[in-house]
Enzyme design. Structure first.
Site, PDB file in Angstrom:
ATOM      1  CE1 TYR A  72      -4.228   0.950  -0.320  1.00 53.23           C
ATOM      2  CE2 TYR A  72      -4.535  -1.060   0.949  1.00 53.23           C
ATOM      3  CZ  TYR A  72      -5.039  -0.063   0.125  1.00 53.23           C
ATOM      4  OH  TYR A  72      -6.351  -0.087  -0.245  1.00 53.23           O
ATOM      5  CD  GLU A  74      -4.894   5.187   0.740  1.00 47.00           C
ATOM      6  OE1 GLU A  74      -4.757   5.743   1.838  1.00 47.00           O
ATOM      7  OE2 GLU A  74      -5.936   4.608   0.397  1.00 47.00           O
ATOM      8  CG  ASP A 249      -8.052  12.098 -23.051  1.00 48.27           C
ATOM      9  OD1 ASP A 249      -7.067  11.357 -23.230  1.00 48.27           O
ATOM     10  OD2 ASP A 249      -9.172  11.676 -22.693  1.00 48.27           O
ATOM     11  CB  THR A 278      -4.557   5.245 -21.865  1.00 44.53           C
ATOM     12  OG1 THR A 278      -4.327   5.415 -23.266  1.00 44.53           O
ATOM     13  CG2 THR A 278      -5.993   5.583 -21.541  1.00 44.53           C
ATOM     14  CE  LYS A 281      -7.054   4.683 -24.864  1.00 46.13           C
ATOM     15  NZ  LYS A 281      -8.347   4.050 -24.876  1.00 46.13           N
ATOM     16  NE  ARG A 287      -6.813  -2.468 -19.915  1.00 41.76           N
ATOM     17  CZ  ARG A 287      -6.925  -2.408 -21.251  1.00 41.76           C
ATOM     18  NH1 ARG A 287      -6.220  -3.199 -22.027  1.00 41.76           N
ATOM     19  NH2 ARG A 287      -7.751  -1.550 -21.810  1.00 41.76           N
TER      20      ARG A 287
END
Ligand code: PLP
Length: 486
Positions: A72, A74, A249, A278, A281, A287
């Site tokens: 973890y 965060e 974007d 992203t 792509k 991903r």
């Protein structure tokens, strides 16, 4: 059961790793091992023209399967909500460093789990930053982060409508650019800009006129299905004229920016206040998503987790670092150029065979076929092509009479097949197959006898023959050649 693990020297390391991983997975849940093997078999046999998909390298894939998953973390580098984040800090630092170098960005945030998440981080950062200047002084607060609940209530009232101007869906925009199925359509009052109805090209003058009248807080540029180039210098001039923040974007074309095919006015990074993308792509990574920003937005961008994102995925950030390192190699620039050359060859092959393309061609990695002249909906064409071994997806075209569900278009793109090594000659052959399937397919009727938007008629033997042709074509370009599952 996979074959026995061989000794390391007799097989490529990627094969040894894949076989070992499958053996371990199979010992717990064999059906998942089967699905993993099945997916490789399917991908190897399919002629994939989905413009948003690609094939990540074995190095990228292998980076995700390890114990970085277990941590973890965060917060962000040096400001974590958890102890023991030394290695995650290293991973995030390296990934961000590669991203900054690759794109010439002053700030990179590599945590977003997807493109949609990256956009949400950007919207938060833009809104929070906008709040900061005069409003904060009036509220006697130094940053947006020490506002009280009462201050927030006052702010919401003060801001009134938050306005966003984004590209319309039928012109190629994305749902996250202010449309109702996404939270952006609820956070912002949205208006769209579109394309010239005759040429299908972005109409900057109309965009400027709308911006002057609408006075948006944010202008979003970028697309999922626009086959041409965007002048980001012009977009920034328009944003500046109306005092808007320019967000780009670049989820679809990040690989073309990384590979220096899109430079100067066509590169969004020097022009936009904030850029999202992203990583899976055309960039060919795991991903995920990413945000690049100008320095003044960096602090708010870094608050993405836990403000709007769940805990970071350290194994995926590590894979982003590997993919970004790959994209900094000269071979990636060659790849990006071939993606565009292949799209051009595919478009030309289709046009020569009488297929109609929106805007009459392409300048980037994708093209949009208008299937209305064939008397089909996008949904019928997509299904007929799939029956014929050609994987595409239906997509609305400008002023689409069939709406966003049935559509009149089919989107095709070359990032994946270019990774496999297909070139101009193969693109021409694919154009021949697509044109053949569209010509051989006709619209069916509903049970009541009226024209159907779903049913279609295609001779199964024609479809089977085309599918065999498609399989034979891709078989000449092995996918993951270093991975042999035995
Ligand atoms: N932005 C654009 C322009 C896209 O095309 C997409 C995906 O298709 C996204 C954002 C969303 O990306 P993701 O599916 O990773 O959330």
């Amino acid at each position: 059961m996979e074959a026995e693990l061989p000794s390391l020297p007799s097989l490529p390391a990627e094969s040894v790793a894949a076989r070992a991983a499958l053996q371990v997975v199979r010992s717990i849940e064999p059906r998942i091992a089967d699905a993993i093997v099945g997916e490789l078999t399917d991908q190897r046999a399919s002629l994939k023209l989905i413009a948003s998909e690609n094939y990540a390298s074995p190095a990228v894939l292998l980076t995700m399967g390890n114990w970085l998953n277990d941590k973890y973390a965060e917060g962000t580098i040096g400001r974590r909500f958890y102890a023991g984040c030394r290695n995650v800090d290293a991973v995030e630092t390296i990934a961000a460093e590669h991203a900054r170098e690759l794109f010439g960005a002053s700030h990179a945030y590599v945590q977003p789990h997807s493109g949609i998440d990256a956009n949400l981080v950007a919207y938060w950062a833009i809104l929070a930053h906008r709040v900061e200047a005069p409003t904060l002084r009036r509220l006697e607060a130094k940053t947006v982060n020490n506002l009280s609940d009462a201050d927030w209530a006052q702010l919401r009232q003060d801001l009134g409508n938050q306005r966003m101007l984004g590209m319309s869906l039928d012109a190629g925009g994305h749902l996250t650019h202010g449309f109702r199925p996404n939270i952006s359509g609820k956070m912002f009052e949205q208006r769209s800009y579109g394309v010239d109805p005759v040429t299908g090209l972005l109409d900057y003058d109309a965009l400027l006129a709308t911006a002057r009248e609408f006075r948006p807080l944010v202008i979003v540029a970028g697309y999922s299905a626009y086959p041409r180039l965007v002048d980001f210098r012009r977009m920034r001039e328009i944003a500046d004229e109306v005092g808007a923040t320019l967000m780009v974007d670049m989820a679809h074309f990040a690989g073309l920016v990384a590979g220096k095919v899109l430079t100067g006015d066509l590169d969004p990074v020097p022009h936009a206040h904030i850029v999202t993308t992203t990583t899976h792509k055309s960039l060919r990574g795991p991903r995920g998503g990413m945000v690049l920003s100008q320095p003044e937005l960096a602090d708010q961008v870094n608050r993405g987790c836990p403000m709007v994102l769940g805990g970071p995925l350290p194994h995926v950030m590590a894979a982003k670092a590997v993919a970004l390192a790959e994209a900094r190699q000269p071979a990636f620039a060659d790849y990006a150029r071939r993606v565009v050359d292949n799209a051009g060859a595919l478009a030309e092959g289709l046009l020569r065979r009488g297929v109609r393309l929106v805007t009459g061609g392409t300048d980037n990695h994708l093209a949009l076929i208008d299937v209305a002249p064939d008397g089909l909906t996008g949904r019928q064409a997509e299904s007929a092509l799939l029956d014929s071994g050609i994987v595409t997806n239906r997509n609305a075209i400008p002023a689409d009479p069939n709406g966003a569900w049935f559509t009149s278009g089919v989107r095709i793109g070359t990032p994946a097949l270019t990774t496999r090594g297909l070139g101009a000659a193969e693109m021409d052959e694919i154009a021949d197959m697509i044109a053949g399937v569209l010509a051989a397919t006709s619209s069916g009727t509903t049970p009541e006898g009226s024209p159907s938007r779903v049913r279609y008629v295609l001779d199964p033997s024609f479809a089977a023959k085309t599918a065999a042709r498609a399989t034979e074509l891709v078989a000449g370009f092995p996918l993951y050649p270093s991975i042999d599952l035995g």
